[in-house]
Design a protein around this motif. Sequence first.
Motif: not given
Length: 311
Positions: A106-110, A48-50, A76-77, A232-238
């Motif tokens: 993890p539920t997102g990207i730090l 996944l990207r972006g 890249l996730l 901050y965390l960018e969650p995977f689910d948007g």
Amino acid sequence: MASKMQLRVKHKGGQSVISSLTLTSRVDQLLDELSKSTQIPVHLVKILRGFPPIALDISDKSVSLGDCGLQERDTLLVEELPVMQSSEGLPLAHSEDGVELPKDAPTGILMRKVVPSDNSCLFTSIGFCLSGKPDPTSSSFMRELVASTVVNQTEQYNEALLGKPNKEYKKWILQDDSWGGAIELAILSSYFGLEIDVVNTQHSVINKFGEDQNYGQRILLIYDGIHYDPLYLEPFDGSPNKTLFPTSDSWILQQAEELAAEARASHQFTDVNHFTLKCMVCQCFLTGQTQAQQHAKETGHTNFGEVTSSS
């Protein structure tokens, strides 16, 4: 010859960097590298990207990375596709959602939010973590809060701890060009009732302010020896970004440590013994923290600014 590109990889096991490929490399080569990095079988790799993360089309393994839309320093996730059993008992991969993750996964990207280098970066960073957005007014409020605390709690914040009389410290911290540090972090942690964890990129350690108070939530800052930024965390689910985290979640600290190690590996820290400072009172230049402390002791001057753009 095409130059090598650097790709940052995030997955459940942690983070890594791939720097062996170019924009002309093929998708199958990327999958091989991701499999090595994540320990996920090639046929189960999902990319996944972006933001919000969108699955990358890797159906044609012969397509170049450039034609896939990848760019230098992309993040890249990587997820592992779940495996199902076919009617013949053979494993099948599928990309349906709803895979049950470990409770502490993890539920997102730090990520790092860069704030202005204006001598108030500590206060601005804390303000961002509390409100989710940069707030230029938060610095004045926090400086006044610290000033009030050091003159009203003289037993806890005494002259020996402050390095100067309490009233002088109050006057000093209220000035816009005075830097905040450990004393300010301890005071603000107590006032806001949360743990403030500072990730030091120079030493790859996390200093926890308020850890002994058993607070339920924490915020994360990253510190390079001179400058503070919030994490901050960018969650995977948007869903919206997160800046407050339960202190019971250990995975966020692991991500913070990995981020610090990555920053240290790329020399994103300031050596406090060799950076250049300017005394804002007499305009003389000083090298390193030791010279600045000696100058302050000899002259009483305590207002310094960093000469380079690192501060």
